[in-house]
Design an enzyme around this catalytic site. Structure first.
Site, mmCIF file in Angstrom:
data_model
loop_
_atom_site.group_PDB
_atom_site.id
_atom_site.type_symbol
_atom_site.label_atom_id
_atom_site.label_comp_id
_atom_site.label_asym_id
_atom_site.label_seq_id
_atom_site.Cartn_x
_atom_site.Cartn_y
_atom_site.Cartn_z
ATOM 1 C CG ASP A 42 -1.850 1.157 1.301
ATOM 2 O OD1 ASP A 42 -2.806 1.173 0.506
ATOM 3 O OD2 ASP A 42 -1.632 2.059 2.134
ATOM 4 C CD GLU A 60 -2.376 2.545 -3.322
ATOM 5 O OE1 GLU A 60 -3.490 3.049 -3.532
ATOM 6 O OE2 GLU A 60 -1.830 2.531 -2.198
#
Length: 494
Positions: free
Chosen positions: A208, A245
């Site tokens: 993330d 990401e």
């Protein structure tokens, strides 16, 4: 000379390790990941055994596994506000997680964990309680469950200029306390956390907010990780699959190109452009050059998706389950076109950005329930259980390692193409019928359209297409049909 040779060897080892981090370690010809967003570990284990394995899925992306702050109303994003690395969340505890990973690996489904290396929880008034019972004081950057103290974080600052590298990588993303990944202590705790998950049998990680961390710091962390656990069926020296990401619309100061050598990168342009096309804002005929021809990453470096748990909640071009016909057409194209490492979304229903996953009166996540056709009810959407989507997972398996050929379009929003001599897809996104003799490239015979039906006991429950000795078949997709696509493949021959 010896020093030079040693340096070359070290560089080659590093390059080999980095390339290995692009390998998702799928079983056989399987090649599609599903994100079971906010599912409980026990439910994922059962889904691997009862549905994902039999339908040929390759892996599951799971929600963050480590302890997070408890937020009022239990919005989904509380999972992205960690306070320790204890493996207890709303999805279950460490024992349940380990059991799920083992059971999924046993049926050929790999597990990829959404991990939070960039930050800890944002501000909270006073002492906050976590899902494993830890207490923390985010406002003072005190996280005793790790432990972290203020010295383990970058100084607090707000991101006001997204073209300023310092702000993007050292200030606080939406107020989340920004860890200093150059710190030996922080690195050691992150590596310890990831290695523990590897020990439990996971195949890799979705990282993330990767663009908010320096690529050099991530490179150090990734290269320090253990090899995958051979007791879960991985070969010796296998490296964890890493997909990061990195939101890059093509004009970002922090670029995807800084990360794609470390592992795969989430190709957000894919999501935006496929949404534009199937919403009718761009003619489907232009999709013939889909992939790198559109400025996307090389196929083996791109994690591709129609929507994800974040952008499905935003206004704009991105498609989600609320536009089902267009969504299913886009997904059919996604899984039929030979580009990228494919991930499909499995959502829960939401009315606003913060909607919690389906839960009971005690705010405990409830298990999905299924209707007689296998679809989900009680607040779960489960796109992966829509026949039009899981059938295309089977299509993608059947045509693996074949190239696209015999592209056809009507100059607008009707298209078709072959995948070698193993598969054929046609799509109609016009407001009038597609009725055409088209080259399917398939051997002569009768084939079941896996979009409109299934092959059951030698019979097709939907439309069928007769292919002649020259590979041609009559294709009809009415503009008013429930689905706007038709798919044939060699494993669906009647």
């Amino acid at each position: 000379m010896f020093k030079f040779a040693s340096a070359v060897i070290l560089c080659l080892v590093a390059a080999s390790s980095t390339q290995a981090q692009h390998n998702p370690h799928w079983w056989g010809n399987r090649n599609t990941i599903v994100h079971l967003f906010e599912w409980k570990w026990s439910d994922i284990a059962a889904e691997c055994e009862n549905f994902l394995g039999p339908q040929g899925f390759a892996g599951v992306q799971v929600s963050p596994v480590n302890e997070n702050i408890i937020s009022p109303g239990r919005p989904w994003w509380e999972r992205y506000q960690p306070i320790s690395y204890k493996l207890t969340t709303r999805s279950g505890d460490e024992q349940e997680f380990g059991d799920m990973v083992r059971r999924c690996n046993d049926v050929g489904i790999r597990i990829y964990v959404d991990v939070l290396l960039n930050h800890m929880s944002g501000d909270f008034d006073g002492i906050a309680l976590g899902t494993a019972g830890s207490e923390t004081e985010p406002s003072t950057k005190s996280f005793p469950g790790v432990p972290y103290t203020a010295q383990d974080f970058h100084p607090s600052c707000e991101i006001t200029d997204w073209n300023d590298r310092f702000q993007v990588q050292q200030c606080e993303l939406v107020g989340l306390k920004d860890l200093d990944q150059s710190s030996d202590w922080v690195r050691s705790k992150l590596i310890e956390f990831l290695d523990h998950l590897i020990e439990l049998g996971v195949a890799g990680f979705r990282v993330d907010a990767a663009k908010h961390m320096a690529a050099d710091d991530l490179s150090y962390i990734y290269s320090s990780l253990s090899d995958l656990n051979i007791e879960h069926g991985f070969p010796h020296n296998a490296r964890p699959f890493i997909f990061q990401e990195v939101i890059d619309h093509g004009h970002e100061t922090v670029s995807r190109d800084e990360y794609n050598q470390l592992g795969a990168v989430t190709e957000f342009r894919f999501s935006e452009e496929i949404g534009n096309a199937f919403r009718g804002n761009n003619a489907l005929k232009w999709l013939q050059s889909w992939g790198t021809g559109w400025g996307f990453l090389p196929s083996g470096q791109a994690l591709t998706f129609v929507d994800n748990h974040d952008n499905q909640r935003d206004m704009g071009a991105v498609l989600n389950y609320k536009s089902p016909k267009q969504y299913k057409m886009a997904t059919a194209f996604h899984l039929a076109y030979p580009y990228g490492i494919s991930r499909v979304m499995s959502s829960f229903a939401f009315d606003d950005h913060d909607t919690a996953p389906p839960q009971d009166e005690q705010e405990k996540i409830i298990s999905p329930e299924f209707d007689e056709e296998g679809g989900c009810v009680n607040g779960w959407i489960c796109e992966h259980r829509w026949r039009q989507i899981y059938a295309m997972v089977g299509f993608k398996n059947a045509v693996r390692d074949t190239e696209i050929s015999d592209w056809w379009d009507n100059g607008d929003n009707q298209i078709s193409f072959c995948r070698g001599n193993k598969g054929f897809l046609a799509v109609n996104n016009n407001l009038y019928d597609l009725s055409q003799e088209l080259q399917t490239c398939l051997p002569a015979g009768v084939y079941c359209d896996v979009i409109s039906g299934s092959l059951v006991d030698g019979s097709c429950t939907g439309k069928s297409v007769t292919v002649d000795n020259n590979g041609y078949g009559y294709i009809h997709i009415g503009s008013d049909e429930f689905d706007g696509a038709l798919a044939l493949h060699v494993d669906a021959k009647i």
